[in-house]
Motif scaffolding. Structure first.
Motif, PDB file in Angstrom:
ATOM      1  N   PRO A 145       0.806  -1.221   0.000  1.00 49.62           N
ATOM      2  CA  PRO A 145       0.000   0.000   0.000  1.00 49.62           C
ATOM      3  C   PRO A 145       0.838   1.269   0.000  1.00 49.62           C
ATOM      4  O   PRO A 145       0.425   2.283  -0.574  1.00 49.62           O
ATOM      5  CB  PRO A 145      -0.819  -0.138   1.282  1.00 49.62           C
ATOM      6  N   ASP A 146       2.008   1.226   0.613  1.00 50.91           N
ATOM      7  CA  ASP A 146       2.862   2.411   0.651  1.00 50.91           C
ATOM      8  C   ASP A 146       3.423   2.740  -0.729  1.00 50.91           C
ATOM      9  O   ASP A 146       3.918   3.848  -0.964  1.00 50.91           O
ATOM     10  CB  ASP A 146       4.005   2.206   1.643  1.00 50.91           C
ATOM     11  N   GLU A 147       3.313   1.796  -1.666  1.00 50.34           N
ATOM     12  CA  GLU A 147       3.725   2.027  -3.047  1.00 50.34           C
ATOM     13  C   GLU A 147       2.520   2.090  -3.991  1.00 50.34           C
ATOM     14  O   GLU A 147       2.689   2.194  -5.207  1.00 50.34           O
ATOM     15  CB  GLU A 147       4.684   0.929  -3.505  1.00 50.34           C
ATOM     16  N   GLY A 148       1.318   2.006  -3.431  1.00 47.55           N
ATOM     17  CA  GLY A 148       0.107   2.093  -4.240  1.00 47.55           C
ATOM     18  C   GLY A 148      -0.431   0.773  -4.734  1.00 47.55           C
ATOM     19  O   GLY A 148      -1.412   0.753  -5.488  1.00 47.55           O
ATOM     20  N   HIS A 149       0.160  -0.358  -4.326  1.00 47.40           N
ATOM     21  CA  HIS A 149      -0.260  -1.669  -4.828  1.00 47.40           C
ATOM     22  C   HIS A 149      -1.013  -2.430  -3.741  1.00 47.40           C
ATOM     23  O   HIS A 149      -0.536  -2.555  -2.608  1.00 47.40           O
ATOM     24  CB  HIS A 149       0.947  -2.483  -5.285  1.00 47.40           C
ATOM     25  N   ARG A 150      -2.174  -2.987  -4.094  1.00 48.76           N
ATOM     26  CA  ARG A 150      -3.015  -3.689  -3.120  1.00 48.76           C
ATOM     27  C   ARG A 150      -3.524  -5.027  -3.684  1.00 48.76           C
ATOM     28  O   ARG A 150      -4.689  -5.376  -3.539  1.00 48.76           O
ATOM     29  CB  ARG A 150      -4.178  -2.797  -2.698  1.00 48.76           C
ATOM     30  N   PHE A 151      -2.665  -5.766  -4.343  1.00 47.47           N
ATOM     31  CA  PHE A 151      -3.043  -7.076  -4.862  1.00 47.47           C
ATOM     32  C   PHE A 151      -3.257  -8.051  -3.712  1.00 47.47           C
ATOM     33  O   PHE A 151      -2.491  -8.076  -2.743  1.00 47.47           O
ATOM     34  CB  PHE A 151      -1.967  -7.614  -5.805  1.00 47.47           C
ATOM     35  N   ASN A 152      -4.302  -8.861  -3.831  1.00 45.37           N
ATOM     36  CA  ASN A 152      -4.571  -9.882  -2.823  1.00 45.37           C
ATOM     37  C   ASN A 152      -5.364 -11.006  -3.496  1.00 45.37           C
ATOM     38  O   ASN A 152      -6.574 -10.872  -3.707  1.00 45.37           O
ATOM     39  CB  ASN A 152      -5.363  -9.291  -1.654  1.00 45.37           C
ATOM     40  N   PRO A 153      -4.714 -12.107  -3.842  1.00 42.97           N
ATOM     41  CA  PRO A 153      -5.396 -13.182  -4.584  1.00 42.97           C
ATOM     42  C   PRO A 153      -6.458 -13.912  -3.784  1.00 42.97           C
ATOM     43  O   PRO A 153      -7.194 -14.741  -4.341  1.00 42.97           O
ATOM     44  CB  PRO A 153      -4.251 -14.121  -4.973  1.00 42.97           C
ATOM     45  N   HIS A 154      -6.558 -13.608  -2.479  1.00 47.37           N
ATOM     46  CA  HIS A 154      -7.622 -14.206  -1.677  1.00 47.37           C
ATOM     47  C   HIS A 154      -8.963 -13.506  -1.913  1.00 47.37           C
ATOM     48  O   HIS A 154      -9.989 -13.969  -1.404  1.00 47.37           O
ATOM     49  CB  HIS A 154      -7.265 -14.126  -0.194  1.00 47.37           C
ATOM     50  N   LYS A 155      -8.946 -12.451  -2.695  1.00 47.15           N
ATOM     51  CA  LYS A 155     -10.161 -11.682  -2.931  1.00 47.15           C
ATOM     52  C   LYS A 155     -10.661 -11.923  -4.357  1.00 47.15           C
ATOM     53  O   LYS A 155      -9.942 -11.674  -5.332  1.00 47.15           O
ATOM     54  CB  LYS A 155      -9.912 -10.183  -2.707  1.00 47.15           C
ATOM     55  N   LEU A 156     -11.877 -12.435  -4.451  1.00 46.92           N
ATOM     56  CA  LEU A 156     -12.496 -12.616  -5.754  1.00 46.92           C
ATOM     57  C   LEU A 156     -12.886 -11.252  -6.300  1.00 46.92           C
ATOM     58  O   LEU A 156     -13.483 -10.437  -5.582  1.00 46.92           O
ATOM     59  CB  LEU A 156     -13.729 -13.513  -5.649  1.00 46.92           C
ATOM     60  N   LEU A 157     -12.577 -11.005  -7.559  1.00 48.47           N
ATOM     61  CA  LEU A 157     -12.752  -9.674  -8.143  1.00 48.47           C
ATOM     62  C   LEU A 157     -13.759  -9.697  -9.292  1.00 48.47           C
ATOM     63  O   LEU A 157     -13.851 -10.671 -10.051  1.00 48.47           O
ATOM     64  CB  LEU A 157     -11.412  -9.151  -8.659  1.00 48.47           C
ATOM     65  N   ILE A 158     -14.487  -8.599  -9.399  1.00 49.58           N
ATOM     66  CA  ILE A 158     -15.398  -8.399 -10.520  1.00 49.58           C
ATOM     67  C   ILE A 158     -14.593  -7.988 -11.747  1.00 49.58           C
ATOM     68  O   ILE A 158     -13.711  -7.124 -11.667  1.00 49.58           O
ATOM     69  CB  ILE A 158     -16.432  -7.309 -10.176  1.00 49.58           C
ATOM     70  N   ASP A 159     -14.892  -8.588 -12.871  1.00 50.82           N
ATOM     71  CA  ASP A 159     -14.313  -8.177 -14.145  1.00 50.82           C
ATOM     72  C   ASP A 159     -14.888  -6.799 -14.513  1.00 50.82           C
ATOM     73  O   ASP A 159     -16.103  -6.662 -14.627  1.00 50.82           O
ATOM     74  CB  ASP A 159     -14.679  -9.218 -15.206  1.00 50.82           C
ATOM     75  N   PRO A 160     -14.046  -5.777 -14.703  1.00 45.09           N
ATOM     76  CA  PRO A 160     -14.578  -4.455 -15.044  1.00 45.09           C
ATOM     77  C   PRO A 160     -15.431  -4.447 -16.302  1.00 45.09           C
ATOM     78  O   PRO A 160     -16.276  -3.568 -16.474  1.00 45.09           O
ATOM     79  CB  PRO A 160     -13.314  -3.603 -15.234  1.00 45.09           C
ATOM     80  N   TYR A 161     -15.220  -5.425 -17.192  1.00 42.20           N
ATOM     81  CA  TYR A 161     -15.970  -5.500 -18.444  1.00 42.20           C
ATOM     82  C   TYR A 161     -17.128  -6.502 -18.382  1.00 42.20           C
ATOM     83  O   TYR A 161     -17.752  -6.795 -19.412  1.00 42.20           O
ATOM     84  CB  TYR A 161     -15.045  -5.872 -19.597  1.00 42.20           C
ATOM     85  N   ALA A 162     -17.423  -7.025 -17.216  1.00 47.06           N
ATOM     86  CA  ALA A 162     -18.519  -7.995 -17.099  1.00 47.06           C
ATOM     87  C   ALA A 162     -19.831  -7.390 -17.568  1.00 47.06           C
ATOM     88  O   ALA A 162     -20.193  -6.275 -17.177  1.00 47.06           O
ATOM     89  CB  ALA A 162     -18.646  -8.464 -15.654  1.00 47.06           C
ATOM     90  N   LYS A 163     -20.572  -8.135 -18.363  1.00 43.62           N
ATOM     91  CA  LYS A 163     -21.826  -7.620 -18.915  1.00 43.62           C
ATOM     92  C   LYS A 163     -23.032  -7.897 -18.016  1.00 43.62           C
ATOM     93  O   LYS A 163     -24.109  -7.350 -18.239  1.00 43.62           O
ATOM     94  CB  LYS A 163     -22.061  -8.218 -20.305  1.00 43.62           C
ATOM     95  N   ARG A 164     -22.838  -8.776 -17.028  1.00 43.00           N
ATOM     96  CA  ARG A 164     -23.912  -8.990 -16.041  1.00 43.00           C
ATOM     97  C   ARG A 164     -23.309  -9.461 -14.732  1.00 43.00           C
ATOM     98  O   ARG A 164     -22.317 -10.195 -14.726  1.00 43.00           O
ATOM     99  CB  ARG A 164     -24.941 -10.017 -16.540  1.00 43.00           C
TER     100      ARG A 164
END
Length: 697
Positions: free
Chosen positions: A85-104
């Motif tokens: 976070p101190d470098e601006g990065h917050r990757f965490n593979p334990h978190k399921l993520l929404i696809d920004p382009y998901a259509k539904r």
């Protein structure tokens, strides 16, 4: 994990999950990720049945292809990368993520601490790392084939000068209407009963409050409230799930098709300036986990977010791939979903460049202006944000139109009879040329409004002196403090006949002013029915009777008046001109087209304009060429806006063979128009009157 799915290289474009008839291509942007994983779920969405790495990376786009995958497949993303976070990065593979382009999306996140990328119970919490799986609490993305049988769908393409916008909430407009099937949904918005209302009213475009998938904020859910308005977007391509009756994106397309059949355009209120993930203490739902440092504008200390929007974060439109996402989203809604335009929330934010202020030549505006698809639809800016220099009314480049809050405030203050407001009203009546008459912009660039979702309804403007937001649970600290409203004697509901009569009169005056003004009028859905929010001027979290339009209490008399004023505007092109009117000779034809007069018929002088007690405006509008505009009869309109006492008005002289007829009198809404006039008329107090020239029989 199931061995039945095989991932091949696929393509880097288009982004998102794209079905091609044989399988699905996945493409995800992330500049700083080290690994990108697609998670597949069972048909019911409960079980994660496969995790597959996207095997290829072209530039910053990760991609792969799964043969045999079909529409309806539920999926999500997991991104591996540095958690710094101190470098601006917050990757965490334990978190399921929404696809920004998901259509539904299948629904909304269910609030749980597992949605956080950090351990919420720790000191300096956002610097910690949480290993709980968030998948049980996240909605699923759904692979969609958006193909739709549009038939002979034709976009109305209503010219801006003929447009009358109707701002509406999908649920609030339809929920209590007794004739609407599937109330609260896109289908309900386009039901037969609603189409009948739109067409009888005379509006030409429905502007939907946010209809892209959005978040229910945790602090609201904890208080038993909800994000009703929807200004916390999570999916820029996905329709809001709660507005789908049967969970099909085709329902949105069907709504658009039915509205188009009725000649009504569909505009969308879109929120690209921020997302629902909030600041560093917010959840990891999509963009933060995919590439925090690319999607968001960060402070010099990149642990923290720039907050020009007041929501905790600001989308980094300077990044080319983030700008591409916005442009792809806009084109998707136009080309695939057939919408007719957009209203951009906090649009000043989209025009901020780097760490500087607003720039009308910013990349976002340049991208819009060169786009052959987007330049063909209506584009409306909310011309402010809370950042430095954020108020930019009139500063947006063509072809943008802009919400004109100065119109709203000036009209309210004039009819409240505030001293010194008449000159401002004169400017508003003629298209707010002070703000908009430059750079070749038309008078229609000013979107004139009396009210909007944010603030009092028109009924509440004349019923309350102060806001009553107690139900929001914020101790009255939220919402505008200055509404330029007046209760006319009693705060809130009353049985006093004289007060009710005065309120009805003021509403007619304000609605008439809106529909007699140059520019593009916008009406808040429900205002024509006398809808009230019981004095709540910030009902963003009220999914209940406060916000729902109560059709059982419709003010039929005011509805009829509004219909007739819209019809009057449509019948008189002189009220809706593209070019600005000016009290001087026009270069186009050498003729004057605008005359301001005193009540005695003489031209207004500088001293008249400077009189703070001026409360009666008399204006004559003429056609540009001096020739009739329609039906070989009309050459001029004379309108009087009187917020003071009754006055004797001298009408302008007309050519031989012509006469003035009295067409509008807000004190006599039921009177038949067309009364003949002599050289003078008695103008009622607190009223609007309109006279039209006609050939003497």
């Amino acid at each position: 994990m199931s061995p039945t799915f095989t991932m091949s290289a696929g393509r880097p474009a288009p982004l998102g999950a794209t079905f091609d008839g044989d399988g699905v291509n996945f493409a995800v942007f992330s500049e700083h990720a080290r690994r990108m994983v697609v998670c597949l779920f069972s048909d019911d969405g409960k079980d994660e049945i496969a995790r597959l790495d996207l095997p290829e990376r072209d530039g910053d786009v990760w991609h792969g292809y799964i043969s045999g995958l079909r529409p309806g497949q539920k999926y999500g993303l997991r991104a591996h990368g540095p958690y710094r976070p101190d470098e601006g990065h917050r990757f965490n593979p334990h978190k399921l993520l929404i696809d920004p382009y998901a259509k539904r999306l299948t629904g909304h996140p269910v609030w749980n601490d597992a949605l956080m990328g950090y351990r919420a119970d720790s000191s300096r919490a956002d610097l910690t790392f949480d290993t709980r799986d968030s998948a049980p609490f996240m909605p699923r993305c759904v692979v969609e084939d958006p193909a739709f049988s549009w038939g002979e769908d034709i976009a109305p393409r209503t010219p801006a000068k003929d447009t009358i916008v109707y701002e509406a909430h999908v649920k609030g407009l339809t929920w209590t209407h007794p004739g609407v099937d599937a109330p609260g949904t896109f289908l309900g918005l386009a039901s037969d009963a609603m189409l009948e209302h739109y067409t009888k009213l005379g509006i030409t475009a429905v502007e939907l409050l946010p209809a892209q998938a959005f978040l229910n904020d945790r602090f609201l859910v904890d208080r038993g409230l909800t994000n009703y308005w929807g200004y916390q977007t999570l999916g820029f391509f996905a329709p809001e799930p709660r507005y789908l009756d049967r969970g099909r994106i085709a329902e949105f397309q069907q709504m658009v098709a039915r509205l188009h059949t009725a000649g009504i355009e569909v505009l969308m209120d879109v929120v690209y300036n921020h997302t629902g993930e909030g600041n560093e203490m917010g959840p990891t739902l999509a963009f933060r986990g995919l590439d925090n440092a690319s999607y968001y504008r960060l402070m010099p200390d990149p642990r923290y977010y720039v907050n020009d929007t007041g929501t905790g974060n600001t989308v980094n439109v300077d990044h080319p791939m983030v700008l591409r996402m916005i442009m792809d989203s806009l084109r998707y809604w136009v080309e695939v979903m057939h919408v007719d335009g957009f209203r951009f929330d906090l649009c000043s934010t989209l025009g901020r460049v780097g760490e500087g202020g607003f720039d009308r030549g910013a990349a976002f505006f340049d991208a819009i202006r060169q786009d052959p698809v987007l330049t063909q639809v209506k584009l409306i800016a909310e011309p402010w944000d809370i950042g430095p220099g954020g108020y930019q009314l009139g500063a947006f480049p063509p072809p943008f139109m802009e919400w004109n809050d100065r119109f709203r405030d000036t009209v309210r203050r004039f009819w409240r009879n505030d001293p010194g407001t008449a000159p401002g009203l004169a400017d508003r009546l003629t298209g707010s040329a002070t703000q908009f008459d430059h750079s070749g912009r038309p008078a229609t660039a000013s979107v004139n409004l009396l009210t909007a979702h944010d603030g009092f309804t028109l009924q509440d403007v004349v019923s309350y002196d102060r806001k009553h937001n107690e139900a929001n649970g914020e101790d009255g600290m939220d919402g505008h403090g200055e509404n330029f409203s007046h209760n006319l004697g009693v705060e809130g509901p009353t049985d006093d006949v004289s007060i009710l009569r005065a309120r009805a009169q003021r509403k007619r005056n304000m609605m008439a002013t809106l529909l007699l003004s140059q520019g593009t009028p916008m009406i808040l859905a429900g205002d024509e029915l006398g809808n009230t929010q019981k004095g709540n001027n910030n009902a963003y979290c009220q999914d209940n009777e406060i916000s729902w339009i109560d059709w059982s209490q419709a003010d039929d008399a005011f509805l009829d008046f509004t219909r007739r004023m819209i019809a009057f505007r449509k019948a008189h092109p002189i009220l809706r001109q593209k070019l600005f009117l000016h009290s001087r000779e026009r270069a186009i034809d050498g003729l004057e087209d605008l005359f301001w007069r005193r009540t005695d018929g003489q031209p207004m002088s500088s001293s008249d304009w400077e009189d703070p007690a001026l409360s009666c405006l008399c204006v004559e509008l003429r056609t540009a060429s001096g020739t009739p505009l329609y039906g070989a009869t009309e050459t001029a309109i004379f309108a009087v806006f009187n917020a003071g006492e009754a006055e004797r008005i001298t009408l302008p002289e007309v050519p031989e063979g012509m006469r003035w007829v009295w067409e509008v009198d807000t004190t006599r809404p039921d009177a038949l128009p067309g009364a003949c006039c002599g050289a003078t008329v008695q103008m009622p107090a607190d009223a609007v009157a309109v006279f039209v020239t006609e050939v003497q029989p």
